[in-house]
Scaffold this active site. Structure first.
Site, PDB file in Angstrom:
ATOM      1  N   HIS A 228     -23.898  25.328  11.202  1.00 23.38           N
ATOM      2  CA  HIS A 228     -23.157  25.805  10.034  1.00 23.38           C
ATOM      3  C   HIS A 228     -22.799  27.275  10.212  1.00 23.38           C
ATOM      4  O   HIS A 228     -23.517  28.033  10.866  1.00 23.38           O
ATOM      5  CB  HIS A 228     -23.952  25.595   8.739  1.00 23.38           C
TER       6      HIS A 228
ATOM      7  N   HIS B 142     -22.069  30.764   8.193  1.00 23.70           N
ATOM      8  CA  HIS B 142     -22.233  31.475   6.928  1.00 23.70           C
ATOM      9  C   HIS B 142     -20.984  32.331   6.713  1.00 23.70           C
ATOM     10  O   HIS B 142     -20.648  33.150   7.582  1.00 23.70           O
ATOM     11  CB  HIS B 142     -23.432  32.411   6.972  1.00 23.70           C
TER      12      HIS B 142
HETATM   13  P1  AMP Z   1     -29.854  29.033   8.479  1.00 24.71           P
HETATM   14  O1  AMP Z   1     -30.993  29.995   8.285  1.00 24.71           O
HETATM   15  O2  AMP Z   1     -28.703  29.614   9.240  1.00 24.71           O
HETATM   16  O3  AMP Z   1     -30.321  27.697   9.011  1.00 24.71           O
HETATM   17  O4  AMP Z   1     -29.259  28.811   7.028  1.00 24.71           O
HETATM   18  C1  AMP Z   1     -29.598  27.759   6.179  1.00 24.71           C
HETATM   19  C2  AMP Z   1     -29.096  28.124   4.807  1.00 24.71           C
HETATM   20  O5  AMP Z   1     -29.063  26.952   4.024  1.00 24.71           O
HETATM   21  C3  AMP Z   1     -29.995  29.124   4.050  1.00 24.71           C
HETATM   22  O6  AMP Z   1     -29.241  30.304   3.783  1.00 24.71           O
HETATM   23  C4  AMP Z   1     -30.392  28.380   2.785  1.00 24.71           C
HETATM   24  O7  AMP Z   1     -30.398  29.200   1.649  1.00 24.71           O
HETATM   25  C5  AMP Z   1     -29.334  27.294   2.683  1.00 24.71           C
HETATM   26  N1  AMP Z   1     -29.730  26.069   2.011  1.00 24.71           N
HETATM   27  C6  AMP Z   1     -30.858  25.359   2.174  1.00 24.71           C
HETATM   28  N2  AMP Z   1     -30.848  24.253   1.415  1.00 24.71           N
HETATM   29  C7  AMP Z   1     -29.664  24.252   0.742  1.00 24.71           C
HETATM   30  C8  AMP Z   1     -29.051  23.380  -0.215  1.00 24.71           C
HETATM   31  N3  AMP Z   1     -29.656  22.275  -0.635  1.00 24.71           N
HETATM   32  N4  AMP Z   1     -27.834  23.718  -0.684  1.00 24.71           N
HETATM   33  C9  AMP Z   1     -27.218  24.857  -0.268  1.00 24.71           C
HETATM   34  N5  AMP Z   1     -27.738  25.700   0.632  1.00 24.71           N
HETATM   35  C10 AMP Z   1     -28.946  25.422   1.129  1.00 24.71           C
END
Ligand code: AMP
Ligand code: ZN
Length: 139
Positions: free
Chosen positions: A99, A101
């Site tokens: 993903h 950001h």
């Molecule tokens: P990463 O650290 O790059 O894997 O980012 C994962 C992101 O997903 C984090 O910033 C979390 O806050 C976000 N996240 C986790 N669960 C959810 C969810 N159910 N809906 C939206 N964002 C989420």
């Protein structure tokens, strides 16, 4: 399907604050935003990270980022944005479904500080560059 929270959001099993979807990507708001409107953009197919994703999927996903970022900025009154991809545990990746950001910047709630930087010692920059260059010729 792997046991992946983002796949469950894509399939509709888990709700999200979705802002955009097409045949290739979905985009929804991060539940723990760095700034208001912090959005996650990802391919709808499951690939763990940037090293695993097929090139055509990556290209198609990246091609969507400007359109989504423009809407995000306009929606929250930001003037700029950062794009970030965590790749691997030590980088902070916690969800292993690739993903991007999109972090709106320059809005009213933006008090982020720069990452900070270091200095190289004499000769060190060339030494490190050479070590990296060798990895291309070895592969
Ligand atoms: P990463 O650290 O790059 O894997 O980012 C994962 C992101 O997903 C984090 O910033 C979390 O806050 C976000 N996240 C986790 N669960 C959810 C969810 N159910 N809906 C939206 N964002 C989420
Ligand atoms: Zn997934």
């Amino acid at each position: 399907m792997p046991d992946c929270i983002f796949c469950k959001i894509i399939s509709g099993e888990i709700p999200s604050a979705k802002v955009y979807e097409d045949d290739v990507v979905i985009a929804f708001l991060d539940i723990h935003p760095i700034t208001q409107g912090h959005t996650l953009v990802m391919p709808k197919t499951h690939h763990a990270d940037l090293l695993e994703v097929p090139q055509d999927v990556l290209q198609a996903a990246v091609a969507r980022i400007p359109k989504i970022a423009r809407a995000v900025m306009a929606g929250v009154g930001a003037t700029s944005f950062n794009v970030g991809v965590n790749s691997g545990k030590a980088s902070g990746q916690i969800i292993f479904h690739l993903h991007f950001h999109i972090i709106p910047r320059g809005g009213r709630d933006d008090n982020l500080k720069p990452w900070g930087s270091r200095e190289y010692q004499t000769g060190q920059i060339e030494e490190i560059a050479e070590k990296i260059r060798q990895k291309f010729s070895n592969s």
